[in-house]
Design an enzyme around this catalytic site. Structure first.
Site, short mmCIF file in Angstrom:
data_model
loop_
_atom_site.label_atom_id
_atom_site.label_comp_id
_atom_site.label_asym_id
_atom_site.label_seq_id
_atom_site.Cartn_x
_atom_site.Cartn_y
_atom_site.Cartn_z
N TYR A 102 -3.01 -1.80 10.41
CA TYR A 102 -2.74 -2.08 8.81
C TYR A 102 -1.44 -0.94 7.91
O TYR A 102 -0.74 -1.70 7.31
CB TYR A 102 -3.74 -1.77 8.33
CG TYR A 102 -3.94 -1.36 6.48
CD1 TYR A 102 -4.62 -2.76 5.87
CD2 TYR A 102 -3.58 -0.33 5.99
CE1 TYR A 102 -4.79 -2.93 4.58
CE2 TYR A 102 -3.84 -0.19 4.09
CZ TYR A 102 -4.29 -1.61 3.51
OH TYR A 102 -4.02 -1.85 2.46
N SER A 153 0.95 -1.28 0.03
CA SER A 153 0.05 -0.10 -0.62
C SER A 153 1.10 1.26 -0.02
O SER A 153 1.86 0.95 0.76
CB SER A 153 -0.71 0.26 1.41
OG SER A 153 -1.39 1.33 1.61
#
Length: 252
Positions: free
Chosen positions: A151, A138
């Site tokens: 996350y 990400s």
């Protein structure tokens, strides 16, 4: 990575980026196997998209991964591309101990799931004349979203793990690619209608243009992800972090 003629396994491919990648890869002339936990949903996708295959696979369950790797080695001996896309994302309040189980689930899925998949499938991949592992990290691997700390941390770890994997496999037939998306309009964090997130089809268009490059870039980073990916190098890390700190979990 060859654009066509591959046999590809995509985890977390029943929705969002994973499903989008699977459909595009299938349309490009690849044999695609979607993987997820819910058989009914897998069956629905397969029925709607003839030619796509499926396997029930839970990346949080080591036995499920092992069973799938052994079965696919027999049913699909030419499997040569693994896309580790399965992931979950949740808001967290680090002052509330009730979120610990949420954090543990995120680590089990995003980080341990990716690591376990690599260990399970690399022995098959290195037997192929040409193979590819794509690990989905990400843009938040490079500057965290403070409201989703675990996350962001797992994606930073996936980035680091992918770098080491690339070095260890550099003498093999296996190419290692990292895909680092920005915020995309998917259900990952309920951002389907978030005007600040990138439309899914627009994101996929840009990714598949990058995949056409030869050699394939080691990192697939669309333009909207670059401010985060290169924040440290540009000296803007603290400024970007401050901006991201303004994003808060929606009120219950």
């Amino acid at each position: 990575m060859n654009g066509t003629g591959n046999t590809i396994l995509v985890t977390g491919s029943t929705s969002g980026i994973g499903l989008g990648l699977a459909l595009r890869l299938h349309k490009a002339g690849n044999r695609v196997i979607i993987a997820g936990r819910r058989k009914a949903l897998l069956d629905k996708i397969v029925s709607e998209h003839p030619g796509i295959e499926s396997v029930v696979l839970d990346v949080c369950d080591p036995q499920s991964i092992q069973r799938s790797s052994e079965a696919l080695a027999v049913s699909h001996p030419n499997l040569n591309v693994l896309v580790n896309n399965a992931g979950i994302m949740h808001w967290e309040d680090l002052t509330d101990s009730g979120y610990l189980s949420t954090a543990e689930d995120i680590v089990a899925t995003n980080l341990l799931g990716t690591i376990r998949m690599v260990y399970a499938f690399t022995p098959q991949l290195i037997k192929q004349p040409s193979a590819t592992i794509v690990n989905v990290s990400s843009a938040l691997a490079f500057v965290p979203l403070p409201a989703t700390p675990t996350y962001s941390a797992t994606k930073a770890a996936v980035h680091s793990f992918t770098q080491s994997l690339r070095v260890q496999l550099q003498a093999s037939s296996v190419e290692v690619i990292e895909l680092a998306p920005p915020g995309v309009r998917t259900s990952l964090l309920g951002q389907e209608n978030d005007e600040h997130a990138m439309p899914l089809e627009e994101f996929l268009d840009e990714i598949f243009e990058l995949l056409k490059l030869s050699p394939t870039p080691r990192e697939l980073v669309v333009e909207r992800a670059k401010p985060l990916r290169f924040a440290e190098a540009s000296g803007s890390h603290d400024e970007v972090l401050k901006m991201l700190a303004e994003y808060k979990a929606p009120a219950a």
